[in-house]
Write a protein that holds these residues in place. Structure first.
Motif, PDB file in Angstrom:
ATOM      1  N   GLU A 171       0.134   0.487   9.175  1.00 15.42           N
ATOM      2  CA  GLU A 171      -0.842  -0.713   8.671  1.00 15.42           C
ATOM      3  C   GLU A 171      -2.078  -0.106   8.763  1.00 15.42           C
ATOM      4  OE1 GLU A 171      -1.275  -3.741  12.273  1.00 15.42           O
ATOM      5  OE2 GLU A 171       0.971  -3.717  11.504  1.00 15.42           O
ATOM      6  N   ALA A 172      -2.956  -0.608   8.104  1.00 15.91           N
ATOM      7  CA  ALA A 172      -4.285   0.041   7.988  1.00 15.91           C
ATOM      8  C   ALA A 172      -4.776  -0.265   9.409  1.00 15.91           C
ATOM      9  CB  ALA A 172      -5.243  -0.942   6.962  1.00 15.91           C
ATOM     10  N   GLY A 173      -5.406   0.879   9.917  1.00 18.77           N
ATOM     11  CA  GLY A 173      -5.894   1.063  11.355  1.00 18.77           C
ATOM     12  C   GLY A 173      -4.909   1.533  12.233  1.00 18.77           C
ATOM     13  N   THR A 174      -3.595   1.551  11.960  1.00 17.95           N
ATOM     14  CA  THR A 174      -2.778   2.342  12.994  1.00 17.95           C
ATOM     15  C   THR A 174      -3.190   3.725  13.230  1.00 17.95           C
ATOM     16  OG1 THR A 174      -0.742   1.083  12.012  1.00 17.95           O
ATOM     17  CG2 THR A 174      -0.362   3.001  13.188  1.00 17.95           C
ATOM     18  N   GLU A 216       3.868   9.668  18.165  1.00 18.56           N
ATOM     19  CA  GLU A 216       3.596   8.153  18.333  1.00 18.56           C
ATOM     20  C   GLU A 216       2.664   7.506  17.499  1.00 18.56           C
ATOM     21  OE1 GLU A 216       2.066   7.927  22.572  1.00 18.56           O
ATOM     22  OE2 GLU A 216       0.189   8.962  21.876  1.00 18.56           O
ATOM     23  N   ALA A 217       2.969   6.251  17.297  1.00 20.09           N
ATOM     24  CA  ALA A 217       2.075   5.246  16.524  1.00 20.09           C
ATOM     25  C   ALA A 217       1.664   4.064  17.252  1.00 20.09           C
ATOM     26  CB  ALA A 217       2.835   5.276  15.361  1.00 20.09           C
ATOM     27  N   SER A 218       0.647   3.525  16.999  1.00 20.74           N
ATOM     28  CA  SER A 218       0.059   2.124  17.712  1.00 20.74           C
ATOM     29  C   SER A 218       0.749   0.971  17.198  1.00 20.74           C
ATOM     30  CB  SER A 218      -1.137   2.231  17.789  1.00 20.74           C
ATOM     31  OG  SER A 218      -1.667   1.870  16.450  1.00 20.74           O
ATOM     32  N   THR A 219       1.645   1.332  16.083  1.00 23.61           N
ATOM     33  CA  THR A 219       2.234  -0.098  15.390  1.00 23.61           C
ATOM     34  C   THR A 219       3.689   0.517  14.956  1.00 23.61           C
ATOM     35  OG1 THR A 219       1.470   0.475  13.364  1.00 23.61           O
ATOM     36  CG2 THR A 219       0.221  -1.025  14.596  1.00 23.61           C
ATOM     37  N   PRO A 220       4.744  -0.332  14.953  1.00 26.36           N
ATOM     38  CA  PRO A 220       6.136   0.227  14.734  1.00 26.36           C
ATOM     39  C   PRO A 220       6.146   0.550  13.092  1.00 26.36           C
ATOM     40  CG  PRO A 220       6.023  -2.266  15.321  1.00 26.36           C
ATOM     41  CD  PRO A 220       4.680  -1.744  15.526  1.00 26.36           C
ATOM     42  N   VAL A 221       5.397  -0.192  12.248  1.00 24.64           N
ATOM     43  CA  VAL A 221       5.345   0.251  11.092  1.00 24.64           C
ATOM     44  C   VAL A 221       3.864   0.574  10.336  1.00 24.64           C
ATOM     45  CG1 VAL A 221       7.521  -1.096  10.214  1.00 24.64           C
ATOM     46  CG2 VAL A 221       5.324  -1.946  10.091  1.00 24.64           C
ATOM     47  N   PRO A 240      -3.952  -0.502  -3.135  1.00 24.38           N
ATOM     48  CA  PRO A 240      -4.033  -0.294  -1.625  1.00 24.38           C
ATOM     49  C   PRO A 240      -4.568  -1.454  -0.992  1.00 24.38           C
ATOM     50  CG  PRO A 240      -5.097   1.453  -2.612  1.00 24.38           C
ATOM     51  CD  PRO A 240      -4.597   0.681  -3.759  1.00 24.38           C
ATOM     52  N   SER A 241      -4.289  -1.624   0.165  1.00 22.55           N
ATOM     53  CA  SER A 241      -4.898  -2.469   1.269  1.00 22.55           C
ATOM     54  C   SER A 241      -6.231  -1.765   1.373  1.00 22.55           C
ATOM     55  CB  SER A 241      -4.157  -2.454   2.481  1.00 22.55           C
ATOM     56  OG  SER A 241      -4.091  -1.259   2.969  1.00 22.55           O
ATOM     57  N   LYS A 242      -7.256  -2.594   1.729  1.00 21.62           N
ATOM     58  CA  LYS A 242      -8.525  -2.173   2.285  1.00 21.62           C
ATOM     59  C   LYS A 242      -8.800  -0.899   2.913  1.00 21.62           C
ATOM     60  CE  LYS A 242     -13.458  -3.675   2.911  1.00 21.62           C
ATOM     61  NZ  LYS A 242     -14.214  -4.428   3.586  1.00 21.62           N
ATOM     62  N   PRO A 243      -9.273   0.128   2.559  1.00 27.33           N
ATOM     63  CA  PRO A 243      -9.664   1.332   3.653  1.00 27.33           C
ATOM     64  C   PRO A 243     -10.156   0.810   4.817  1.00 27.33           C
ATOM     65  CG  PRO A 243     -10.081   2.027   1.239  1.00 27.33           C
ATOM     66  CD  PRO A 243     -10.021   0.522   1.224  1.00 27.33           C
ATOM     67  N   VAL A 244      -9.603   1.259   5.915  1.00 27.55           N
ATOM     68  CA  VAL A 244     -10.259   0.964   7.398  1.00 27.55           C
ATOM     69  C   VAL A 244     -11.461   2.192   7.500  1.00 27.55           C
ATOM     70  CG1 VAL A 244     -10.009   0.986   9.861  1.00 27.55           C
ATOM     71  CG2 VAL A 244      -8.060  -0.139   8.182  1.00 27.55           C
ATOM     72  N   ALA A 245     -12.540   1.669   7.898  1.00 27.36           N
ATOM     73  CA  ALA A 245     -13.539   2.778   8.316  1.00 27.36           C
ATOM     74  C   ALA A 245     -13.604   2.880   9.786  1.00 27.36           C
ATOM     75  CB  ALA A 245     -14.856   2.258   8.170  1.00 27.36           C
ATOM     76  N   ARG A 256       5.172   2.235  -2.888  1.00 32.57           N
ATOM     77  CA  ARG A 256       5.185   2.084  -1.531  1.00 32.57           C
ATOM     78  C   ARG A 256       4.716   3.115  -0.757  1.00 32.57           C
ATOM     79  NH1 ARG A 256       8.941  -2.205  -1.157  1.00 32.57           N
ATOM     80  NH2 ARG A 256       7.865  -3.006  -2.823  1.00 32.57           N
ATOM     81  N   GLY A 257       4.062   2.962   0.169  1.00 30.72           N
ATOM     82  CA  GLY A 257       3.856   4.054   1.274  1.00 30.72           C
ATOM     83  C   GLY A 257       2.426   3.678   1.957  1.00 30.72           C
ATOM     84  N   PHE A 258       1.728   4.715   2.474  1.00 24.43           N
ATOM     85  CA  PHE A 258       0.746   4.698   3.128  1.00 24.43           C
ATOM     86  C   PHE A 258      -0.147   6.197   3.330  1.00 24.43           C
ATOM     87  CE2 PHE A 258       3.428   6.310   6.525  1.00 24.43           C
ATOM     88  CZ  PHE A 258       2.725   7.025   7.259  1.00 24.43           C
ATOM     89  N   ALA A 259      -1.433   6.049   3.385  1.00 25.87           N
ATOM     90  CA  ALA A 259      -2.137   7.339   3.410  1.00 25.87           C
ATOM     91  C   ALA A 259      -2.823   7.358   4.934  1.00 25.87           C
ATOM     92  CB  ALA A 259      -3.411   7.227   2.619  1.00 25.87           C
ATOM     93  N   TYR A 260      -2.889   8.482   5.592  1.00 27.58           N
ATOM     94  CA  TYR A 260      -3.669   8.586   6.840  1.00 27.58           C
ATOM     95  C   TYR A 260      -4.637   9.704   6.582  1.00 27.58           C
ATOM     96  CZ  TYR A 260      -0.123  12.149   8.956  1.00 27.58           C
ATOM     97  OH  TYR A 260       0.548  13.244   9.120  1.00 27.58           O
ATOM     98  N   GLY A 261      -5.884   9.503   7.582  1.00 28.12           N
ATOM     99  CA  GLY A 261      -6.738  10.393   7.526  1.00 28.12           C
ATOM    100  C   GLY A 261      -6.911  10.943   8.906  1.00 28.12           C
ATOM    101  N   THR A 262      -7.385  12.242   8.822  1.00 26.87           N
ATOM    102  CA  THR A 262      -7.705  12.835  10.052  1.00 26.87           C
ATOM    103  C   THR A 262      -8.836  12.320  11.155  1.00 26.87           C
ATOM    104  OG1 THR A 262      -9.026  14.545   9.035  1.00 26.87           O
ATOM    105  CG2 THR A 262      -6.721  15.155   8.986  1.00 26.87           C
ATOM    106  N   LEU A 263      -8.420  12.420  12.291  1.00 22.87           N
ATOM    107  CA  LEU A 263      -9.671  12.036  13.440  1.00 22.87           C
ATOM    108  C   LEU A 263     -10.109  13.418  14.035  1.00 22.87           C
ATOM    109  CD1 LEU A 263      -8.017   9.082  14.767  1.00 22.87           C
ATOM    110  CD2 LEU A 263      -9.726   8.967  13.224  1.00 22.87           C
TER     111      LEU A 263
END
Length: 173
Positions: free
Chosen positions: A70-73, A63-68, A2-7, A102-109
């Motif tokens: 990416e780390a940080g969206t 909603e999302a801040s990017t159309p696809v 995976p791409s580097k996690p975003v802190a 292929r895919g992505f993970a999101y974390g809770t804020l």
């Protein structure tokens, strides 16, 4: 890999842990279902996941801040029914872009009723060309009402995970 996690200001400490062994102290959840076969399906499903089709297909996407992905969206989903719904903020932690995953993970804020991370992915098995939809998560209650909902929240999570995978399944399946 995976791409580097975003802190960022996530409401849990184990950011990026869906890419390996899930941390203790959380409810662990994994669902992997075959959605069909072929490299073309894998590519199509991977693109659909990165375009949030799993969330859109369940009706929870807002909603999302990017159309696809990416780390940080930053993205929001709406959980619940009618006036009992809440908008839950999340952030993409990493994106998977591997030959057979292929895919992505999101974390809770802060403001999300849960604490943890969720992975949305598709996997290709070159041995028989099977394609699998995958949803995996670790989470724990972040509010009094999700603590109170305990087992019901887990049943809803399992139901929604099946819907996520259905959203990327080919129409003829």
């Amino acid at each position: 890999m995976p791409s580097k996690p975003v802190a960022d200001p996530f409401n849990y400490a184990e950011v990026g842990a869906t890419s390996g062994e899930f941390p203790s102290g959380y409810h662990h959840f994994r669902l992997r279902r075959r959605i069909g076969a072929g490299r073309a399906l894998f590519e199509e499903a991977g693109g659909a996941i990165l375009g949030y089709r799993m969330q859109r297909g369940t009706g929870i996407f807002r909603e999302a801040s990017t159309p696809v992905a990416e780390a940080g969206t930053r993205l929001t989903v709406r959980l619940g029914v009618g006036p009992f719904g809440i908008t839950a903020p999340c952030q993409v932690v990493y994106v998977l872009d591997e030959p057979n995953r292929r895919g992505f993970a999101y974390g809770t804020l802060p403001g999300h009723p849960e604490r943890g991370e969720e992975l949305f992915a598709v996997e290709f098995d070159p041995a028989d060309e099977s394609v699998y939809g995958v949803v995996a998560a670790f989470s724990r209650p972040g509010t009094w009402y999700t603590r109170l909902g305990g087992p019901v929240v887990r049943l809803i999570q399992h139901y929604i995970a099946g819907k996520y995978i259905d959203a990327i399944r080919p129409a003829q399946a």
